[in-house]
Structures are given as C-alpha cells and as structure tokens.
Design a protein around this motif. Structure first.
Motif, mmCIF file in Angstrom:
data_model
loop_
_atom_site.group_PDB
_atom_site.id
_atom_site.type_symbol
_atom_site.label_atom_id
_atom_site.label_comp_id
_atom_site.label_asym_id
_atom_site.label_seq_id
_atom_site.Cartn_x
_atom_site.Cartn_y
_atom_site.Cartn_z
ATOM 1 N N ASN A 58 0.812 -1.227 0.000
ATOM 2 C CA ASN A 58 0.000 0.000 0.000
ATOM 3 C C ASN A 58 0.839 1.268 0.000
ATOM 4 N N ILE A 59 2.125 1.137 0.266
ATOM 5 C CA ILE A 59 2.972 2.339 0.227
ATOM 6 C C ILE A 59 3.215 2.730 -1.229
ATOM 7 N N MET A 60 2.900 3.974 -1.537
ATOM 8 C CA MET A 60 3.067 4.477 -2.901
ATOM 9 C C MET A 60 4.537 4.802 -3.170
ATOM 10 N N ILE A 61 5.010 4.378 -4.321
ATOM 11 C CA ILE A 61 6.377 4.718 -4.731
ATOM 12 C C ILE A 61 6.271 5.772 -5.828
ATOM 13 N N VAL A 62 6.694 6.983 -5.502
ATOM 14 C CA VAL A 62 6.652 8.074 -6.468
ATOM 15 C C VAL A 62 8.080 8.368 -6.929
ATOM 16 N N ALA A 63 8.314 8.171 -8.224
ATOM 17 C CA ALA A 63 9.663 8.348 -8.764
ATOM 18 C C ALA A 63 9.694 9.579 -9.667
ATOM 19 N N ASP A 64 10.571 10.510 -9.335
ATOM 20 C CA ASP A 64 10.798 11.679 -10.181
ATOM 21 C C ASP A 64 11.796 11.254 -11.260
ATOM 22 N N GLY A 65 11.265 11.057 -12.455
ATOM 23 C CA GLY A 65 12.110 10.596 -13.562
ATOM 24 C C GLY A 65 12.371 11.691 -14.579
ATOM 25 N N ILE A 66 12.429 12.932 -14.102
ATOM 26 C CA ILE A 66 12.551 14.051 -15.046
ATOM 27 C C ILE A 66 13.850 13.972 -15.854
ATOM 28 N N THR A 67 14.916 13.459 -15.228
ATOM 29 C CA THR A 67 16.144 13.258 -16.002
ATOM 30 C C THR A 67 16.426 11.756 -16.192
ATOM 31 N N ALA A 68 15.365 10.958 -16.257
ATOM 32 C CA ALA A 68 15.543 9.511 -16.488
ATOM 33 C C ALA A 68 14.596 8.964 -17.548
ATOM 34 N N VAL A 69 13.378 9.505 -17.602
ATOM 35 C CA VAL A 69 12.441 9.068 -18.643
ATOM 36 C C VAL A 69 12.968 9.589 -19.988
ATOM 37 N N GLY A 70 13.136 8.685 -20.938
ATOM 38 C CA GLY A 70 13.721 9.082 -22.228
ATOM 39 C C GLY A 70 15.232 8.952 -22.240
ATOM 40 N N VAL A 71 15.794 8.561 -21.099
ATOM 41 C CA VAL A 71 17.243 8.344 -20.993
ATOM 42 C C VAL A 71 17.528 6.855 -20.954
ATOM 43 N N GLU A 72 16.734 6.148 -20.181
ATOM 44 C CA GLU A 72 16.937 4.712 -19.991
ATOM 45 C C GLU A 72 15.581 4.048 -19.770
ATOM 46 N N LYS A 73 15.527 2.740 -19.924
ATOM 47 C CA LYS A 73 14.300 1.991 -19.668
ATOM 48 C C LYS A 73 14.165 1.869 -18.155
ATOM 49 N N ILE A 74 13.048 2.353 -17.628
ATOM 50 C CA ILE A 74 12.816 2.263 -16.189
ATOM 51 C C ILE A 74 11.830 1.127 -15.955
ATOM 52 N N ASP A 75 12.146 0.225 -15.056
ATOM 53 C CA ASP A 75 11.228 -0.870 -14.746
ATOM 54 C C ASP A 75 10.149 -0.327 -13.809
ATOM 55 N N THR A 76 8.931 -0.171 -14.351
ATOM 56 C CA THR A 76 7.862 0.473 -13.587
ATOM 57 C C THR A 76 6.984 -0.530 -12.827
ATOM 58 N N THR A 77 7.405 -1.798 -12.797
ATOM 59 C CA THR A 77 6.595 -2.841 -12.144
ATOM 60 C C THR A 77 6.091 -2.415 -10.770
ATOM 61 N N ASN A 78 6.967 -1.849 -9.957
ATOM 62 C CA ASN A 78 6.589 -1.501 -8.581
ATOM 63 C C ASN A 78 6.506 0.011 -8.341
ATOM 64 N N ILE A 79 6.448 0.764 -9.427
ATOM 65 C CA ILE A 79 6.369 2.221 -9.297
ATOM 66 C C ILE A 79 4.913 2.662 -9.494
ATOM 67 N N ASP A 80 4.441 3.559 -8.630
ATOM 68 C CA ASP A 80 3.043 3.996 -8.686
ATOM 69 C C ASP A 80 2.860 5.304 -9.427
ATOM 70 N N ALA A 81 3.865 6.154 -9.386
ATOM 71 C CA ALA A 81 3.799 7.400 -10.144
ATOM 72 C C ALA A 81 5.196 7.697 -10.668
ATOM 73 N N LEU A 82 5.264 7.983 -11.966
ATOM 74 C CA LEU A 82 6.541 8.306 -12.606
ATOM 75 C C LEU A 82 6.391 9.676 -13.258
ATOM 76 N N ILE A 83 7.210 10.606 -12.752
ATOM 77 C CA ILE A 83 7.080 12.010 -13.162
ATOM 78 C C ILE A 83 8.105 12.342 -14.236
ATOM 79 N N THR A 84 7.690 13.136 -15.221
ATOM 80 C CA THR A 84 8.705 13.704 -16.108
ATOM 81 C C THR A 84 8.310 15.112 -16.560
ATOM 82 N N GLY A 85 9.207 15.747 -17.288
ATOM 83 C CA GLY A 85 8.974 17.126 -17.704
ATOM 84 C C GLY A 85 9.457 17.327 -19.131
ATOM 85 N N SER A 86 9.062 18.442 -19.721
ATOM 86 C CA SER A 86 9.312 18.623 -21.154
ATOM 87 C C SER A 86 10.742 19.011 -21.518
ATOM 88 N N GLN A 87 11.433 19.749 -20.627
ATOM 89 C CA GLN A 87 12.665 20.416 -21.097
ATOM 90 C C GLN A 87 13.968 19.651 -20.857
#
Ligand SMILES: *Cc1c(COP(=O)(O)O)cnc(C)c1O
Length: 366
Positions: A153-182
C-alpha cells in the motif's frame, strides 16, 4: 553548443511542428492530436495511465505529494530535487521523514526498509530516479521492490525528469513516474507528465486533493482525450512530434545510444585524470568533481563554444555537468571531451595530447 542537463536544445523538426496556428483545445481536431500524444506517452512511460499538465516539472512533483500522501511521506534527499519534495510537504503541512545523503551517494535500501518498518504511518515514498544535482542514479527499482514486499500500500513516487527518455525504467513496482518537457524530451519548458499505476489511481480516487493539481479531475478528463483546464496545446503537439521520432528509431535505440555516449564520455574524462563525482552515475549526464570547475567552464564557454552546467549550493565551483539527454549528435559529444582536454591545457593542468578524444572515439564506436 548547449550541453547543459536541462534545458536541452529543441530539434528543428519539433520547432516546426509547434509553429502552426494555435488550435482551440476543445475541438475534435485537437482531441485527435491529444489522443495520439497520450498513446505515445503511455508507451514511453510503460504505465497504464498518465496525465499531461501545463506546469514545469515541480508542478507534477507537488501534485503527486498532495494526491498520494494520505498520512505521512518519506522523502529521499541526495540533492536539490530530493530536498524539494520535503519543501513541498512543508508548504502543504504534510508530515514527512527525510533520509538525507551526500549528493554523490545513492539512497540505501536498508535505510528505507528500516524507516518504513519503524513508522507505519508512512504511506508514500518520494525519490528521484536520477538526482540531477549530482548526476546520481538512485536504486529506485530495488527500493520499490523491497518496499512492496513489506507493504504494497505504500506508494512509490519516482521523479524521472532526467531519467524518462534516458533509460528503460522498470515500472513494475512504481506507482507514479514524473517527467517534464525540457530535459530528455527536448521540448521547451512548461509541460509536466505523470504515469500512474492502477493502485495509484485507486488511491487518488479515495481522497483527491487540490484544485488545479487535482489528479482525479485531470485523469477523468484525459481519459476522454481532453484536459480539465486549457491544455498546453503547442507543447502537446511538440511532445507528439518528438515521441513519434523516438519511436520510429525505437525507444531502446535511444536508451542504447545515450548509454554508449555516457560511458564513452566518462571513460574519456577519466583518461585525462578527471574524477566522476557520483558513486552510481546516471546516464543522463556526466558529473565531474574538480576545484577548477569554474575556470574550465569559463574557457569552455568563451573559447570553445560549449555551455555546460556547474554545481549548486556546496558544490558551486566544485563540479561540472555535461548533458547526455536527448538526440545529441556524435560530433557534439566528441567535441566536448576534446574541448575539456584543451581547456585543461590552457590552465596548465595537463599537456594536450588528444587522449580524451581518442578514448571517446574508441569507446563510442567500439
Ligand atoms: C529539472 C528537474 C525537476 C523539475 O524542475 P522544473 O524546473 O520544475 O521543471 C525535477 N526533478 C529533477 C530531477 C530535475 O532534474
């Protein structure tokens, strides 16, 4: 040559795509564009649901803190961006515990485990995939796996602003994955994105929070290919264009090229006596620790036409950071390491013999 780890240069085909007349956001025409971008984004994030919000990345961080913490947060602070999660909690009077690390040191899985075991009030964990302050990769996937084994029940929130689009992130156990445009997505600033797990959606439905950053109203609307408030139409068009291009070459191709570029850069700079700052470097950027950071950056900018980033707070003047995110050209990546070796020679630190470029080329085209 702009090689700072955000903002990154916007490619010409994206600028062209965004140069058209402004569309009204409540039209079937825009909804089609929205749906197309949304599907590409879901694919990139590899999560069942997502939203796009008109805000910089911090807006998405705030939305996740307020909508996904119902009792107490655990924040991981190994730099400016991890610290920001705590500041957001403070601003909203949300109770939190912070685990603090030096900016070159990844979060310890044992620390996280013992903290959640000792405090069953904690219902959400906030962590960067890559902490951009030092170019540090946190073991997010391992932490997420361990935490879910103890309390799903513990939420895992990952700030992937400098990771999404850089590498494949295994989101199996991630509840929120954040990214940004710039950053890795090479767009102008102003659009943030969040991917959600099914569990995160259920939790948001139980107790949605806020008005503009109310994730429940945003998810409801975006499922119907529209937004709760005026959509950032231009940026959504740009996001569609960049994701289409990345997909055409293959997401894995981008991750692979970025990893090779990061590896070749690290090896090239180590070969001329420079030291990598983070203990676990992320592929988004190369961070070098050196007392000559300011002098080197000045020469790079004025003599060699390369703009790279320095450090903040206690690392001001002690590090420099070179971007690897996005569609960086081969010649740009090669030019930077060569320019750094030249600048070191200018400062009398080391005689120039072309080692950095040689090692870069050997590893990049291995
Ligand atoms: C850039 C960045 C952010 C968001 O910053 P904004 O200026 O609000 O876009 C958040 N986290 C990380 C790790 C970043 O690199």
């Amino acid at each position: 040559m702009l090689l700072t780890p955000g903002p990154t240069p916007v490619p010409e085909f994206v600028r062209t795509a965004m140069a058209d007349l402004t569309l009204h956001h409540r039209t079937p025409e825009f909804e089609t564009i929205f749906a197309n971008t949304r599907n590409l984004l879901l694919e990139l994030l590899d999560m069942p649901e997502c939203v796009m919000i008109a805000s910089s990345g911090t807006g998405a961080m705030e939305a996740c803190v307020t909508n996904l913490t119902h009792s107490k947060a655990l924040t991981i602070n190994a730099g400016k961006f991890g610290e920001r999660f705590g500041k957001i909690c403070d601003a909203h009077n949300i109770e939190y515990t912070e685990l603090k690390y030096e900016w070159n040191t990844p979060a310890s899985i044992e620390d996280v485990i013992s903290t959640i075991k000792a405090d069953d009030k904690i219902d959400a964990i906030f962590i960067q995939v890559c902490e951009s302050a030092g170019g540090l990769r946190h073991p997010v996937e391992q932490i997420a796996w361990e935490v879910k084994n103890i309390n799903p029940n513990i939420m895992i929130v990952a700030d992937g602003i400098t990771a999404v689009g850089v590498e494949k992130i295994d989101t199996t156990n991630i509840d929120a994955l954040i990214t940004g445009s710039q950053k890795a997505l090479m767009l102008p600033p102003g659009l943030s994105m969040i991917g959600f797990s099914e569990e995160a959606i259920l939790k948001i439905q139980k107790k949605p929070a806020g008005y503009y950053f109310n994730l429940l109203s945003e998810i409801k609307k975006q499922k119907q290919n529209t937004t709760a408030y005026t959509a950032a139409t231009t940026l959504i068009i740009g996001l569609g264009a960049i994701l289409e291009k990345i997909k055409e070459d293959g997401f894995n191709h981008l991750y692979y090229r970025t990893a090779v570029r990061a590896d070749a850069t690290r090896k090239a700079l180590e070969s001329i006596g420079l030291g990598i700052y983070p203990k676990t470097p992320a592929n988004a950027m190369t961070t070098i620790y050196t007392e000559d950071s300011n002098a080197l950056r000045k020469l790079l900018k004025e003599k060699y036409n390369v703009n790279i980033a320095g450090g903040q707070d206690h690392l001001k003047g002690k590090i420099f950071r070179i971007n690897h995110m996005g569609l960086v050209e081969d010649f740009e990546a090669a030019w930077v390491v060569n320019a750094i070796e030249k600048a070191m020679a200018d400062l009398g630190l080391r005689e120039f013999d072309g080692t950095a470029n040689k090692i870069f080329m050997e590893n990049y085209f291995a």
